[in-house]
Design a protein around this motif. Structure first.
Motif, mmCIF file in Angstrom:
data_model
loop_
_atom_site.group_PDB
_atom_site.id
_atom_site.type_symbol
_atom_site.label_atom_id
_atom_site.label_comp_id
_atom_site.label_asym_id
_atom_site.label_seq_id
_atom_site.Cartn_x
_atom_site.Cartn_y
_atom_site.Cartn_z
ATOM 1 N N MET A 1 39.208 42.885 43.619
ATOM 2 C CA MET A 1 39.442 41.523 43.997
ATOM 3 C C MET A 1 38.760 40.601 43.000
ATOM 4 O O MET A 1 37.568 40.701 42.775
ATOM 5 C CB MET A 1 38.905 41.263 45.387
ATOM 6 N N SER A 2 39.526 39.710 42.417
ATOM 7 C CA SER A 2 38.985 38.882 41.347
ATOM 8 C C SER A 2 37.987 37.850 41.851
ATOM 9 O O SER A 2 37.083 37.464 41.119
ATOM 10 C CB SER A 2 40.120 38.197 40.595
ATOM 11 N N PHE A 3 38.107 37.395 43.105
ATOM 12 C CA PHE A 3 37.142 36.405 43.580
ATOM 13 C C PHE A 3 35.782 37.029 43.845
ATOM 14 O O PHE A 3 34.795 36.318 43.994
ATOM 15 C CB PHE A 3 37.656 35.648 44.808
ATOM 16 N N GLN A 4 35.714 38.368 43.881
ATOM 17 C CA GLN A 4 34.410 39.021 43.976
ATOM 18 C C GLN A 4 33.631 38.793 42.685
ATOM 19 O O GLN A 4 32.420 38.612 42.717
ATOM 20 C CB GLN A 4 34.577 40.511 44.219
ATOM 21 N N TYR A 5 34.312 38.788 41.568
ATOM 22 C CA TYR A 5 33.655 38.579 40.290
ATOM 23 C C TYR A 5 33.401 37.107 40.034
ATOM 24 O O TYR A 5 32.412 36.737 39.431
ATOM 25 C CB TYR A 5 34.490 39.182 39.160
ATOM 26 N N HIS A 6 34.308 36.250 40.478
ATOM 27 C CA HIS A 6 34.088 34.824 40.302
ATOM 28 C C HIS A 6 34.814 34.044 41.394
ATOM 29 O O HIS A 6 36.035 34.080 41.475
ATOM 30 C CB HIS A 6 34.565 34.363 38.933
ATOM 31 N N PRO A 69 29.994 45.899 41.563
ATOM 32 C CA PRO A 69 29.994 47.369 41.480
ATOM 33 C C PRO A 69 30.682 47.843 40.191
ATOM 34 O O PRO A 69 31.495 47.125 39.611
ATOM 35 C CB PRO A 69 30.793 47.780 42.709
ATOM 36 N N LEU A 70 30.331 49.043 39.780
ATOM 37 C CA LEU A 70 30.970 49.616 38.599
ATOM 38 C C LEU A 70 32.396 50.007 38.913
ATOM 39 O O LEU A 70 32.739 50.382 40.027
ATOM 40 C CB LEU A 70 30.185 50.848 38.120
ATOM 41 N N TRP A 71 33.268 49.934 37.934
ATOM 42 C CA TRP A 71 34.676 50.284 38.091
ATOM 43 C C TRP A 71 34.868 51.710 37.631
ATOM 44 O O TRP A 71 34.336 52.050 36.584
ATOM 45 C CB TRP A 71 35.533 49.343 37.264
ATOM 46 N N PRO A 72 35.561 52.584 38.241
ATOM 47 C CA PRO A 72 36.126 52.509 39.594
ATOM 48 C C PRO A 72 35.062 52.772 40.627
ATOM 49 O O PRO A 72 34.017 53.341 40.345
ATOM 50 C CB PRO A 72 37.189 53.577 39.600
#
Length: 73
Positions: A1-6, A69-72
Protein backbone atom coordinates in the motif's frame (compact mmCIF):
# COMPACT_ATOMS: atom_id res chain seq x y z
CA UNK A 1 0.00 0.00 0.00
CA UNK A 2 1.56 3.24 -1.13
CA UNK A 3 0.03 5.39 1.62
CA UNK A 4 1.94 3.27 4.14
CA UNK A 5 5.14 4.71 2.70
CA UNK A 6 3.78 8.22 2.30
CA UNK A 7 0.37 9.50 3.46
CA UNK A 8 0.42 12.32 0.89
CA UNK A 9 -0.81 9.72 -1.63
CA UNK A 10 -4.07 9.23 0.26
CA UNK A 11 -4.36 12.99 0.89
CA UNK A 12 -3.95 13.80 -2.81
CA UNK A 13 -6.60 11.23 -3.75
CA UNK A 14 -9.02 12.92 -1.36
CA UNK A 15 -8.15 16.39 -2.71
CA UNK A 16 -8.61 15.31 -6.33
CA UNK A 17 -11.98 13.76 -5.45
CA UNK A 18 -13.07 16.93 -3.62
CA UNK A 19 -12.03 19.11 -6.55
CA UNK A 20 -13.82 16.89 -9.07
CA UNK A 21 -17.03 16.92 -7.03
CA UNK A 22 -16.88 20.69 -6.50
CA UNK A 23 -16.17 21.27 -10.21
CA UNK A 24 -19.16 19.15 -11.22
CA UNK A 25 -21.35 20.88 -8.64
CA UNK A 26 -20.30 24.32 -9.87
CA UNK A 27 -21.12 23.34 -13.46
CA UNK A 28 -24.51 21.85 -12.54
CA UNK A 29 -25.57 24.85 -10.46
CA UNK A 30 -23.83 27.37 -12.79
CA UNK A 31 -22.29 28.95 -9.71
CA UNK A 32 -18.47 29.28 -9.90
CA UNK A 33 -18.22 29.95 -6.15
CA UNK A 34 -18.72 26.21 -5.51
CA UNK A 35 -15.43 25.30 -7.21
CA UNK A 36 -12.59 24.64 -4.74
CA UNK A 37 -9.79 24.55 -7.32
CA UNK A 38 -8.13 27.78 -6.30
CA UNK A 39 -8.05 27.27 -2.54
CA UNK A 40 -4.67 27.42 -0.81
CA UNK A 41 -6.04 25.37 2.09
CA UNK A 42 -5.33 22.19 0.12
CA UNK A 43 -1.70 23.21 -0.29
CA UNK A 44 -1.31 24.07 3.38
CA UNK A 45 -3.03 20.80 4.31
CA UNK A 46 -0.56 18.87 2.15
CA UNK A 47 2.37 20.65 3.78
CA UNK A 48 0.93 19.81 7.21
CA UNK A 49 0.62 16.13 6.23
CA UNK A 50 4.25 16.14 5.07
CA UNK A 51 5.52 17.76 8.26
CA UNK A 52 3.56 15.48 10.61
CA UNK A 53 4.71 12.43 8.63
CA UNK A 54 8.35 13.52 8.77
CA UNK A 55 8.26 14.25 12.51
CA UNK A 56 6.40 11.03 13.42
CA UNK A 57 8.56 8.69 11.32
CA UNK A 58 11.81 10.22 12.60
CA UNK A 59 10.53 10.02 16.18
CA UNK A 60 9.72 6.34 15.73
CA UNK A 61 13.14 5.70 14.20
CA UNK A 62 14.77 7.34 17.23
CA UNK A 63 12.77 4.97 19.44
CA UNK A 64 14.09 2.04 17.36
CA UNK A 65 10.86 1.16 15.57
CA UNK A 66 11.02 0.89 11.78
CA UNK A 67 7.57 1.54 10.30
CA UNK A 68 8.50 0.46 6.77
CA UNK A 69 8.74 -3.32 6.51
CA UNK A 70 11.18 -4.95 4.11
CA UNK A 71 9.82 -6.11 0.76
CA UNK A 72 8.52 -8.85 0.42
CA UNK A 73 6.79 -9.40 3.73
Amino acid sequence: MSFQYHPIVLYMAAVILAEAVSFALSKITKNPRWYLGHELGFVYGGIAVLMVNWIFKNYMLLKGIDLLPLWPY
